[in-house]
Design a protein around this motif. Structure first.
Motif, PDB file in Angstrom:
ATOM      1  N   UNK A   1     -41.591 -63.971  29.087  1.00 24.30           N
ATOM      2  CA  UNK A   1     -41.127 -63.649  27.744  1.00 24.30           C
ATOM      3  C   UNK A   1     -42.326 -63.495  26.815  1.00 24.30           C
ATOM      4  N   UNK A   2     -42.196 -62.672  25.782  1.00 28.31           N
ATOM      5  CA  UNK A   2     -43.289 -62.467  24.832  1.00 28.31           C
ATOM      6  C   UNK A   2     -43.445 -63.686  23.930  1.00 28.31           C
ATOM      7  N   UNK A   3     -42.333 -64.175  23.382  1.00 27.13           N
ATOM      8  CA  UNK A   3     -42.358 -65.379  22.555  1.00 27.13           C
ATOM      9  C   UNK A   3     -40.936 -65.844  22.307  1.00 27.13           C
ATOM     10  N   UNK A   4     -40.817 -67.087  21.896  1.00 27.35           N
ATOM     11  CA  UNK A   4     -39.530 -67.622  21.496  1.00 27.35           C
ATOM     12  C   UNK A   4     -39.780 -68.706  20.459  1.00 27.35           C
ATOM     13  N   UNK A   5     -38.809 -68.882  19.576  1.00 26.60           N
ATOM     14  CA  UNK A   5     -38.925 -69.880  18.518  1.00 26.60           C
ATOM     15  C   UNK A   5     -37.674 -70.741  18.495  1.00 26.60           C
ATOM     16  N   UNK A   6     -37.852 -71.987  18.114  1.00 32.30           N
ATOM     17  CA  UNK A   6     -36.736 -72.919  18.013  1.00 32.30           C
ATOM     18  C   UNK A   6     -37.121 -74.050  17.082  1.00 32.30           C
ATOM     19  N   UNK A   7     -36.108 -74.747  16.566  1.00 37.16           N
ATOM     20  CA  UNK A   7     -36.339 -75.902  15.721  1.00 37.16           C
ATOM     21  C   UNK A   7     -36.479 -77.152  16.573  1.00 37.16           C
ATOM     22  N   UNK A   8     -37.367 -78.052  16.141  1.00 39.84           N
ATOM     23  CA  UNK A   8     -37.569 -79.307  16.856  1.00 39.84           C
ATOM     24  C   UNK A   8     -37.971 -80.382  15.867  1.00 39.84           C
ATOM     25  N   UNK A   9     -37.108 -81.346  15.654  1.00 40.43           N
ATOM     26  CA  UNK A   9     -37.388 -82.515  14.807  1.00 40.43           C
ATOM     27  C   UNK A   9     -37.870 -82.129  13.414  1.00 40.43           C
ATOM     28  N   UNK A  10     -37.239 -81.119  12.815  1.00 40.97           N
ATOM     29  CA  UNK A  10     -37.590 -80.731  11.458  1.00 40.97           C
ATOM     30  C   UNK A  10     -38.722 -79.730  11.349  1.00 40.97           C
ATOM     31  N   UNK A  11     -39.183 -79.205  12.461  1.00 39.82           N
ATOM     32  CA  UNK A  11     -40.253 -78.211  12.477  1.00 39.82           C
ATOM     33  C   UNK A  11     -39.785 -76.981  13.225  1.00 39.82           C
ATOM     34  N   UNK A  12     -40.402 -75.856  12.950  1.00 36.65           N
ATOM     35  CA  UNK A  12     -40.157 -74.625  13.682  1.00 36.65           C
ATOM     36  C   UNK A  12     -41.283 -74.481  14.700  1.00 36.65           C
ATOM     37  N   UNK A  13     -40.931 -74.236  15.950  1.00 35.10           N
ATOM     38  CA  UNK A  13     -41.916 -74.123  17.024  1.00 35.10           C
ATOM     39  C   UNK A  13     -41.864 -72.705  17.571  1.00 35.10           C
TER      40      UNK A  13
END
Length: 94
Positions: free
Chosen positions: A63-75
């Motif tokens: 995959x090129x990239x992926x984003x998700x929320x984790x403990x109040x942060x965006x990763x």
């Protein structure tokens, strides 16, 4: 991530992943570092994203990239081996 893409310069932490440290582990460790806690003291990653599926996106499917929320942060995890951690709070503009 938001419609307006965040710049890597806006990251509050940058980490990397590779064959010895999978994306899921690198992401959890990067957020833990920002929170200044042991990764075992945070909410578990699987409550936010499937760690096996995350790793498979990059190891098996490139995959090129992926984003998700984790403990109040965006990763943001990239295929280039980078993990960017961003604050969720929008930046105010004058």
């Amino acid at each position: 991530m938001d419609d307006e893409a965040a710049s890597p310069d806006d990251a509050v932490n940058v980490a990397s992943w590779d064959e010895s440290l999978p994306p899921s582990t690198a992401a959890a460790m990067a957020v833990a570092e920002v929170k200044n806690v042991d990764p075992c003291e945070m909410q578990q990653l699987y409550r936010f994203v499937d760690p096996d599926a995350l790793d498979a996106l990059f190891v098996e499917q490139s995959a090129a990239s992926t984003a998700f929320g984790l403990c109040g942060y965006e990763v943001l995890v990239t295929s280039g081996g980078d993990v960017f951690v961003f604050d969720h709070a929008p930046k105010s503009t004058p």
